[in-house]
Design a protein around this motif. Structure first.
Motif, PDB file in Angstrom:
ATOM      1  N   THR A 104       0.853  -1.202   0.000  1.00 17.42           N
ATOM      2  CA  THR A 104       0.000   0.000   0.000  1.00 17.42           C
ATOM      3  C   THR A 104       0.882   1.244   0.000  1.00 17.42           C
ATOM      4  OG1 THR A 104      -0.105  -0.086   2.399  1.00 17.42           O
ATOM      5  CG2 THR A 104      -1.985  -1.012   1.212  1.00 17.42           C
ATOM      6  N   ARG A 105       0.392   2.260  -0.711  1.00 16.61           N
ATOM      7  CA  ARG A 105       1.194   3.477  -0.879  1.00 16.61           C
ATOM      8  C   ARG A 105       0.449   4.719  -0.395  1.00 16.61           C
ATOM      9  NH1 ARG A 105       2.770  -0.031  -4.825  1.00 16.61           N
ATOM     10  NH2 ARG A 105       4.997   0.019  -5.276  1.00 16.61           N
ATOM     11  N   ASP A 106      -0.728   4.518   0.204  1.00 15.43           N
ATOM     12  CA  ASP A 106      -1.521   5.692   0.615  1.00 15.43           C
ATOM     13  C   ASP A 106      -1.920   5.555   2.081  1.00 15.43           C
ATOM     14  OD1 ASP A 106      -3.088   3.542   0.178  1.00 15.43           O
ATOM     15  OD2 ASP A 106      -4.674   4.577  -0.927  1.00 15.43           O
ATOM     16  N   ASN A 107      -0.910   5.481   2.912  1.00 12.12           N
ATOM     17  CA  ASN A 107      -1.149   5.328   4.356  1.00 12.12           C
ATOM     18  C   ASN A 107      -1.360   6.687   5.007  1.00 12.12           C
ATOM     19  OD1 ASN A 107      -0.482   2.408   4.325  1.00 12.12           O
ATOM     20  ND2 ASN A 107       1.505   3.190   3.667  1.00 12.12           N
ATOM     21  N   PRO A 108      -1.964   6.712   6.216  1.00 11.93           N
ATOM     22  CA  PRO A 108      -2.165   7.994   6.901  1.00 11.93           C
ATOM     23  C   PRO A 108      -0.820   8.639   7.282  1.00 11.93           C
ATOM     24  CG  PRO A 108      -3.228   6.174   8.092  1.00 11.93           C
ATOM     25  CD  PRO A 108      -2.481   5.570   6.961  1.00 11.93           C
ATOM     26  N   PRO A 109      -0.807   9.972   7.393  1.00 10.73           N
ATOM     27  CA  PRO A 109       0.436  10.648   7.803  1.00 10.73           C
ATOM     28  C   PRO A 109       0.778  10.347   9.257  1.00 10.73           C
ATOM     29  CG  PRO A 109      -1.360  12.219   7.663  1.00 10.73           C
ATOM     30  CD  PRO A 109      -1.910  10.905   7.172  1.00 10.73           C
ATOM     31  N   LEU A 110       1.885  10.892   9.727  1.00 11.88           N
ATOM     32  CA  LEU A 110       2.272  10.728  11.131  1.00 11.88           C
ATOM     33  C   LEU A 110       1.212  11.334  12.036  1.00 11.88           C
ATOM     34  CD1 LEU A 110       6.050  11.766  10.944  1.00 11.88           C
ATOM     35  CD2 LEU A 110       5.140   9.452  11.246  1.00 11.88           C
ATOM     36  N   PRO A 111       1.024  10.800  13.237  1.00 11.53           N
ATOM     37  CA  PRO A 111       0.108  11.449  14.180  1.00 11.53           C
ATOM     38  C   PRO A 111       0.660  12.829  14.570  1.00 11.53           C
ATOM     39  CG  PRO A 111       1.332   9.664  15.250  1.00 11.53           C
ATOM     40  CD  PRO A 111       1.684   9.611  13.797  1.00 11.53           C
ATOM     41  N   ALA A 112      -0.216  13.647  15.190  1.00 10.65           N
ATOM     42  CA  ALA A 112       0.213  15.000  15.583  1.00 10.65           C
ATOM     43  C   ALA A 112       1.436  14.916  16.500  1.00 10.65           C
ATOM     44  CB  ALA A 112      -0.941  15.695  16.295  1.00 10.65           C
ATOM     45  N   PHE A 113       2.324  15.874  16.343  1.00  7.42           N
ATOM     46  CA  PHE A 113       3.516  15.926  17.209  1.00  7.42           C
ATOM     47  C   PHE A 113       3.164  16.663  18.504  1.00  7.42           C
ATOM     48  CE2 PHE A 113       5.641  15.138  13.220  1.00  7.42           C
ATOM     49  CZ  PHE A 113       6.799  14.468  13.573  1.00  7.42           C
ATOM     50  N   PRO A 114       3.720  16.226  19.635  1.00  5.99           N
ATOM     51  CA  PRO A 114       3.582  17.051  20.839  1.00  5.99           C
ATOM     52  C   PRO A 114       4.454  18.301  20.679  1.00  5.99           C
ATOM     53  CG  PRO A 114       5.072  15.217  21.243  1.00  5.99           C
ATOM     54  CD  PRO A 114       4.549  15.036  19.847  1.00  5.99           C
ATOM     55  N   GLU A 115       4.239  19.287  21.550  1.00 11.64           N
ATOM     56  CA  GLU A 115       5.061  20.494  21.465  1.00 11.64           C
ATOM     57  C   GLU A 115       6.534  20.159  21.691  1.00 11.64           C
ATOM     58  OE1 GLU A 115       4.736  24.481  23.891  1.00 11.64           O
ATOM     59  OE2 GLU A 115       2.854  23.862  22.931  1.00 11.64           O
ATOM     60  N   ARG A 116       6.762  19.244  22.615  1.00 11.95           N
ATOM     61  CA  ARG A 116       8.116  18.709  22.827  1.00 11.95           C
ATOM     62  C   ARG A 116       7.996  17.277  23.326  1.00 11.95           C
ATOM     63  NH1 ARG A 116      11.574  21.808  26.487  1.00 11.95           N
ATOM     64  NH2 ARG A 116      12.580  19.825  26.546  1.00 11.95           N
ATOM     65  N   PHE A 117       9.006  16.474  23.005  1.00 14.72           N
ATOM     66  CA  PHE A 117       9.063  15.123  23.556  1.00 14.72           C
ATOM     67  C   PHE A 117       9.745  15.270  24.919  1.00 14.72           C
ATOM     68  CE2 PHE A 117       9.076  14.215  18.900  1.00 14.72           C
ATOM     69  CZ  PHE A 117       7.937  13.413  18.844  1.00 14.72           C
ATOM     70  N   ALA A 118       8.938  15.638  25.930  1.00 19.08           N
ATOM     71  CA  ALA A 118       9.511  16.091  27.194  1.00 19.08           C
ATOM     72  C   ALA A 118      10.295  14.989  27.909  1.00 19.08           C
ATOM     73  CB  ALA A 118       8.394  16.615  28.086  1.00 19.08           C
ATOM     74  N   THR A 119       9.870  13.748  27.768  1.00 15.62           N
ATOM     75  CA  THR A 119      10.570  12.632  28.432  1.00 15.62           C
ATOM     76  C   THR A 119      10.698  11.495  27.424  1.00 15.62           C
ATOM     77  OG1 THR A 119       8.487  11.611  29.117  1.00 15.62           O
ATOM     78  CG2 THR A 119       9.473  13.195  30.664  1.00 15.62           C
ATOM     79  N   PRO A 120      11.573  10.524  27.697  1.00 19.05           N
ATOM     80  CA  PRO A 120      11.655   9.362  26.793  1.00 19.05           C
ATOM     81  C   PRO A 120      10.291   8.687  26.626  1.00 19.05           C
ATOM     82  CG  PRO A 120      13.522   9.366  28.289  1.00 19.05           C
ATOM     83  CD  PRO A 120      12.625  10.482  28.735  1.00 19.05           C
ATOM     84  N   GLU A 121       9.503   8.657  27.689  1.00 19.44           N
ATOM     85  CA  GLU A 121       8.193   7.975  27.610  1.00 19.44           C
ATOM     86  C   GLU A 121       7.273   8.661  26.592  1.00 19.44           C
ATOM     87  OE1 GLU A 121       9.904   8.481  30.488  1.00 19.44           O
ATOM     88  OE2 GLU A 121      10.400   6.331  30.503  1.00 19.44           O
ATOM     89  N   VAL A 122       7.319  10.006  26.558  1.00 20.26           N
ATOM     90  CA  VAL A 122       6.478  10.733  25.586  1.00 20.26           C
ATOM     91  C   VAL A 122       6.892  10.334  24.161  1.00 20.26           C
ATOM     92  CG1 VAL A 122       5.820  13.022  24.702  1.00 20.26           C
ATOM     93  CG2 VAL A 122       6.094  12.664  27.170  1.00 20.26           C
ATOM     94  N   LEU A 123       8.198  10.275  23.933  1.00 19.65           N
ATOM     95  CA  LEU A 123       8.688   9.885  22.601  1.00 19.65           C
ATOM     96  C   LEU A 123       8.280   8.441  22.282  1.00 19.65           C
ATOM     97  CD1 LEU A 123      10.406  10.363  20.040  1.00 19.65           C
ATOM     98  CD2 LEU A 123      12.401   9.575  21.347  1.00 19.65           C
ATOM     99  N   LEU A 124       8.458   7.546  23.254  1.00 21.58           N
ATOM    100  CA  LEU A 124       8.149   6.131  23.014  1.00 21.58           C
ATOM    101  C   LEU A 124       6.663   5.935  22.741  1.00 21.58           C
ATOM    102  CD1 LEU A 124      10.443   4.603  25.770  1.00 21.58           C
ATOM    103  CD2 LEU A 124      10.884   4.658  23.304  1.00 21.58           C
TER     104      LEU A 124
END
Ligand code: C5P
Length: 300
Positions: free
Chosen positions: A204-224
């Motif tokens: 498939t070549r028409d997948n959804p874009p990335l989910p919304a980004f947080p303002e910052r990845f404040a902790t490793p858990e937010v990034l994960l």
């Protein structure tokens, strides 16, 4: 005075940066969101540039040459006119309307080639930065981005070497939110993977874009948490072509230090994210069990 005469009469500026670090580009997430009429795919990706890379030096010489060293020197041909460093050099002087002076490019090839971490693009971008310092208007020159794009879709991102969201065919850059302190371990099983073959094998070549980004990845858990809601859409196709990728991902997922593992780009290099104190032990245990794999660790 003509533009060429004016340009060549300039004495090359000596700079403190005659050696340049060409960082690997790691796609932490990569969604394929469409395909253009010319066949290129539309991407949405979070890319980072850890402190793992090649090293390029340039110096005046009697004739232009490429000198290769480092663990992956044998994977390249020094006299290949299509080598991206030589191509970048030619294009830089063409675009700046200067007669190309004879230069010696010395490339320490520490990154595996055809491995999904943009090594060739990083080398081309390093070459442009060096030449812009010495013979051009500096690395802030907007024209440099155009030259980079002419060399490859992801060369502009490698020019900047900063965490970014890539879109378009990989050439459109937006700054990524600030990232937390986290270590990355890169692993390549020693098998080159053809990028066009992986794109051709996509289901498939028409997948959804990335989910919304947080303002910052404040902790490793937010990034994960954010990464767990994303994919590398090229991973299943690459694994069907190169089963060794599955072996690497299984090995990374089995380690207690691994917080998150995925393939980068079109593979075969995979990455594991871990706490900085765990990077050494993870590297050591992988190297012990898989002495034939290329393993490198750094910081995102
Ligand atoms: O950018 P690079 O030269 O590594 O791309 C190699 C090939 O990968 C392209 O010729 C194209 O077949 C495919 N590609 C693509 N869409 C992209 C980037 C690369 O289809 N956005």
């Amino acid at each position: 005075m003509t533009a060429i005469a004016e340009a060549t009469s300039r004495t090359p500026r000596r700079t403190s940066s005659d050696a340049e670090f060409a960082r690997a580009k790691v796609n932490l997430a990569l969604h394929v969101t469409g395909q253009r009429a010319d066949g290129y795919h539309l991407l949405d990706s979070l890319a980072v540039f850890p402190d793992i890379g090649d090293r390029l030096r340039v110096s005046p010489a009697k004739a232009t040459s490429l000198v290769l060293s480092g663990p992956f020197a044998d994977a390249l041909e020094a006299d290949d006119p299509d080598n991206l460093v030589l191509k970048a050099g030619r294009l830089f002087f063409e675009h700046s309307r200067q007669v190309a002076p004879p230069l010696r490019f010395a490339l320490e090839k520490n990154l595996p080639v055809a491995s999904g971490i943009g090594g060739g693009s990083a080398d081309a971008a390093a070459c442009l930065r060096l030449l812009a310092d010495r013979y051009g208007r500096g690395r802030a020159d907007a024209a440099l981005v155009g030259i980079a794009l002419a060399l490859g879709a992801d060369v502009p991102a490698c020019l900047a070497q900063r965490p970014c969201r890539l879109s378009g065919i990989g050439e459109r850059l937006d700054p990524a939110p600030p990232l937390p302190e986290i270590a990355i371990v890169l692993v390549n099983p020693g098998v080159g993977v053809s990028t066009p073959a992986v794109f051709r094998a996509l289901e498939t070549r028409d997948n959804p874009p990335l989910p919304a980004f947080p303002e910052r990845f404040a902790t490793p858990e937010v990034l994960l948490d954010w990464l767990r809601a994303t994919r590398n859409d090229l991973q299943p196709a690459a694994m069907s072509i190169c089963p060794a990728i599955g072996t690497v991902l299984d090995a990374l997922d089995a380690r207690p230090e691994t917080l998150f593992a995925r393939m980068s780009g079109s593979g075969a290099t995979c990455f594991a994210l871990c706490r900085p104190a765990d990077a050494g032990p993870l590297h050591e245990s992988l190297a012990r069990d898989h002495p034939d794999w290329w393993i490198a660790c750094g910081t995102v």
